[in-house]
Design a protein around this motif. Sequence first.
Motif, PDB file in Angstrom:
ATOM      1  N   ALA A 165       0.815  -1.217   0.000  1.00 18.89           N
ATOM      2  CA  ALA A 165       0.000   0.000   0.000  1.00 18.89           C
ATOM      3  C   ALA A 165       0.849   1.268   0.000  1.00 18.89           C
ATOM      4  O   ALA A 165       0.351   2.345  -0.328  1.00 18.89           O
ATOM      5  N   TYR A 166       2.124   1.148   0.344  1.00 14.53           N
ATOM      6  CA  TYR A 166       2.983   2.315   0.467  1.00 14.53           C
ATOM      7  C   TYR A 166       3.912   2.496  -0.733  1.00 14.53           C
ATOM      8  O   TYR A 166       4.726   3.422  -0.745  1.00 14.53           O
ATOM      9  N   THR A 167       3.758   1.652  -1.735  1.00 14.92           N
ATOM     10  CA  THR A 167       4.617   1.720  -2.918  1.00 14.92           C
ATOM     11  C   THR A 167       4.644   3.111  -3.557  1.00 14.92           C
ATOM     12  O   THR A 167       5.730   3.631  -3.866  1.00 14.92           O
ATOM     13  N   PRO A 168       3.498   3.765  -3.781  1.00 10.98           N
ATOM     14  CA  PRO A 168       3.533   5.081  -4.452  1.00 10.98           C
ATOM     15  C   PRO A 168       4.364   6.126  -3.723  1.00 10.98           C
ATOM     16  O   PRO A 168       4.947   7.008  -4.358  1.00 10.98           O
ATOM     17  N   TYR A 169       4.417   6.018  -2.386  1.00 11.88           N
ATOM     18  CA  TYR A 169       5.083   7.051  -1.604  1.00 11.88           C
ATOM     19  C   TYR A 169       6.606   6.991  -1.714  1.00 11.88           C
ATOM     20  O   TYR A 169       7.301   7.897  -1.240  1.00 11.88           O
ATOM     21  N   THR A 170       7.120   5.945  -2.336  1.00  3.32           N
ATOM     22  CA  THR A 170       8.565   5.876  -2.564  1.00  3.32           C
ATOM     23  C   THR A 170       8.993   6.768  -3.729  1.00  3.32           C
ATOM     24  O   THR A 170      10.159   7.173  -3.804  1.00  3.32           O
ATOM     25  N   LEU A 171       8.065   7.066  -4.638  1.00  2.00           N
ATOM     26  CA  LEU A 171       8.432   7.721  -5.892  1.00  2.00           C
ATOM     27  C   LEU A 171       8.993   9.136  -5.725  1.00  2.00           C
ATOM     28  O   LEU A 171      10.003   9.472  -6.368  1.00  2.00           O
ATOM     29  N   PRO A 172       8.402  10.004  -4.906  1.00  2.00           N
ATOM     30  CA  PRO A 172       8.994  11.342  -4.768  1.00  2.00           C
ATOM     31  C   PRO A 172      10.439  11.311  -4.276  1.00  2.00           C
ATOM     32  O   PRO A 172      11.302  12.034  -4.805  1.00  2.00           O
ATOM     33  N   PHE A 173      10.716  10.482  -3.289  1.00  2.00           N
ATOM     34  CA  PHE A 173      12.064  10.422  -2.727  1.00  2.00           C
ATOM     35  C   PHE A 173      13.034   9.742  -3.696  1.00  2.00           C
ATOM     36  O   PHE A 173      14.178  10.174  -3.858  1.00  2.00           O
ATOM     37  N   LEU A 174      12.553   8.676  -4.348  1.00  2.00           N
ATOM     38  CA  LEU A 174      13.401   7.959  -5.296  1.00  2.00           C
ATOM     39  C   LEU A 174      13.813   8.867  -6.446  1.00  2.00           C
ATOM     40  O   LEU A 174      14.998   8.953  -6.797  1.00  2.00           O
ATOM     41  N   TYR A 175      12.844   9.574  -7.041  1.00  3.38           N
ATOM     42  CA  TYR A 175      13.174  10.439  -8.178  1.00  3.38           C
ATOM     43  C   TYR A 175      13.924  11.689  -7.743  1.00  3.38           C
ATOM     44  O   TYR A 175      14.729  12.237  -8.510  1.00  3.38           O
ATOM     45  N   GLY A 176      13.666  12.169  -6.526  1.00  2.00           N
ATOM     46  CA  GLY A 176      14.451  13.292  -6.027  1.00  2.00           C
ATOM     47  C   GLY A 176      15.930  12.961  -5.998  1.00  2.00           C
ATOM     48  O   GLY A 176      16.772  13.764  -6.420  1.00  2.00           O
ATOM     49  N   ILE A 177      16.251  11.757  -5.536  1.00  2.00           N
ATOM     50  CA  ILE A 177      17.648  11.329  -5.466  1.00  2.00           C
ATOM     51  C   ILE A 177      18.210  11.031  -6.851  1.00  2.00           C
ATOM     52  O   ILE A 177      19.310  11.463  -7.215  1.00  2.00           O
ATOM     53  N   MET A 178      17.442  10.275  -7.658  1.00  2.00           N
ATOM     54  CA  MET A 178      17.949   9.842  -8.953  1.00  2.00           C
ATOM     55  C   MET A 178      18.159  11.014  -9.906  1.00  2.00           C
ATOM     56  O   MET A 178      19.171  11.074 -10.617  1.00  2.00           O
ATOM     57  N   VAL A 179      17.203  11.954  -9.944  1.00  2.00           N
ATOM     58  CA  VAL A 179      17.350  13.104 -10.835  1.00  2.00           C
ATOM     59  C   VAL A 179      18.531  13.967 -10.399  1.00  2.00           C
ATOM     60  O   VAL A 179      19.294  14.480 -11.226  1.00  2.00           O
ATOM     61  N   TRP A 180      18.700  14.126  -9.119  1.00  3.87           N
ATOM     62  CA  TRP A 180      19.832  14.906  -8.601  1.00  3.87           C
ATOM     63  C   TRP A 180      21.162  14.295  -9.041  1.00  3.87           C
ATOM     64  O   TRP A 180      22.059  14.990  -9.529  1.00  3.87           O
ATOM     65  N   LEU A 181      21.282  12.972  -8.924  1.00  7.70           N
ATOM     66  CA  LEU A 181      22.543  12.302  -9.210  1.00  7.70           C
ATOM     67  C   LEU A 181      22.773  12.068 -10.705  1.00  7.70           C
ATOM     68  O   LEU A 181      23.893  12.221 -11.197  1.00  7.70           O
ATOM     69  N   GLU A 182      21.719  11.697 -11.426  1.00 13.22           N
ATOM     70  CA  GLU A 182      21.915  11.139 -12.756  1.00 13.22           C
ATOM     71  C   GLU A 182      21.490  12.039 -13.909  1.00 13.22           C
ATOM     72  O   GLU A 182      21.980  11.867 -15.031  1.00 13.22           O
ATOM     73  N   ALA A 183      20.605  12.995 -13.664  1.00 16.45           N
ATOM     74  CA  ALA A 183      20.081  13.814 -14.764  1.00 16.45           C
ATOM     75  C   ALA A 183      21.153  14.458 -15.644  1.00 16.45           C
ATOM     76  O   ALA A 183      20.967  14.551 -16.860  1.00 16.45           O
ATOM     77  N   PRO A 184      22.301  14.904 -15.109  1.00 17.26           N
ATOM     78  CA  PRO A 184      23.314  15.491 -16.003  1.00 17.26           C
ATOM     79  C   PRO A 184      23.855  14.528 -17.049  1.00 17.26           C
ATOM     80  O   PRO A 184      24.393  14.966 -18.073  1.00 17.26           O
ATOM     81  N   PHE A 185      23.704  13.230 -16.829  1.00 14.77           N
ATOM     82  CA  PHE A 185      24.255  12.245 -17.767  1.00 14.77           C
ATOM     83  C   PHE A 185      23.267  11.870 -18.869  1.00 14.77           C
ATOM     84  O   PHE A 185      23.658  11.683 -20.015  1.00 14.77           O
ATOM     85  N   SER A 186      21.979  11.724 -18.517  1.00 13.48           N
ATOM     86  CA  SER A 186      21.009  11.281 -19.526  1.00 13.48           C
ATOM     87  C   SER A 186      19.663  11.987 -19.435  1.00 13.48           C
ATOM     88  O   SER A 186      18.796  11.756 -20.274  1.00 13.48           O
ATOM     89  N   GLY A 187      19.464  12.797 -18.408  1.00 14.66           N
ATOM     90  CA  GLY A 187      18.153  13.401 -18.182  1.00 14.66           C
ATOM     91  C   GLY A 187      17.307  12.610 -17.212  1.00 14.66           C
ATOM     92  O   GLY A 187      16.226  13.041 -16.832  1.00 14.66           O
ATOM     93  N   CYS A 188      17.786  11.420 -16.841  1.00 15.28           N
ATOM     94  CA  CYS A 188      17.104  10.545 -15.882  1.00 15.28           C
ATOM     95  C   CYS A 188      15.657  10.301 -16.288  1.00 15.28           C
ATOM     96  O   CYS A 188      14.719  10.716 -15.613  1.00 15.28           O
ATOM     97  N   SER A 189      15.482   9.596 -17.377  1.00 13.11           N
ATOM     98  CA  SER A 189      14.143   9.286 -17.873  1.00 13.11           C
ATOM     99  C   SER A 189      13.537   8.076 -17.159  1.00 13.11           C
ATOM    100  O   SER A 189      12.499   8.167 -16.542  1.00 13.11           O
ATOM    101  N   THR A 190      14.185   6.926 -17.252  1.00 16.07           N
ATOM    102  CA  THR A 190      13.723   5.627 -16.748  1.00 16.07           C
ATOM    103  C   THR A 190      12.391   5.212 -17.360  1.00 16.07           C
ATOM    104  O   THR A 190      11.751   4.289 -16.864  1.00 16.07           O
TER     105      THR A 190
END
Length: 264
Positions: A165-190
């Motif tokens: 039931a808590y799966t959706p709530y991971t997305l803001p934190f997951l993408y906050g971290i991933m976009v911060w780290l990876e976006a300069p390399f590919s835009g962090c699409s996934t």
Amino acid sequence: MAKKQPFVHLLLSECIGTALLLAVGLSIVILFAGKASPMISIFPRDGVRRIITGFLFGTTGCLITLSPVGKISGAHINPAVSLAFWLQGTMKTGAMLAYIVSQMIGAAIGSFLLLFWGSRGSTIDFGNTVPGSGGLLPAFTGESLTTAGLVITLFIFAGRKTLRAYTPYTLPFLYGIMVWLEAPFSGCSTNPARSFGPALISGVFTSYWLYWLAPMTGILLVTTVFRALKMHHKVKLHSARVSYHDSPTHENIRAMDEQNTIFH
């Protein structure tokens, strides 16, 4: 027991959900990254803007998952997620392909709404993703790893009764971290659909193949490792759903699992 939905309703919901993800999520990207945006002066550091953008993009996905649209279709809104569930045996081939077609149509619809941003949107090709200055290898690696991170998170949460039931709530934190780290390399699409929409309206398909092949590589890596380690004993995916949000109780989860036999 939850009412069984006609399959066409699932496809329509997946189309609408993906359209909303692009229209809202990429509007956030344009707002924070578009030329002459007031957010650049408010948050002058690129890293801070990336964290906020990723968090809000993930929040958009979270809200779609929690919405009636997400409840109906299971809220994949991403061909990579559908492919991952299919490889884990929780989705039939025909359903997986139909979901991907619906997602791509939704991406096209949602991206055309971005044209209302006019010149500000066009300065960043409406949020299009292309490899960064480091070239193809870092972009490919980054997309593979971030997609793998997304799939691992979804599998672990959706595969545990107490966490589903808590799966959706991971997305803001997951993408906050991933976009911060990876976006300069590919835009962090996934998400091949997320990359397709802005490429379509901007006409810039530079290395678009990468935004299919790299996520597929990440998915294959995760599913291979899960099988090698026999993780199916601990992470049991009973249905191809991200949306398990009515209640974390076993009864409601089982009802939603049994809702759409097309997945089994």
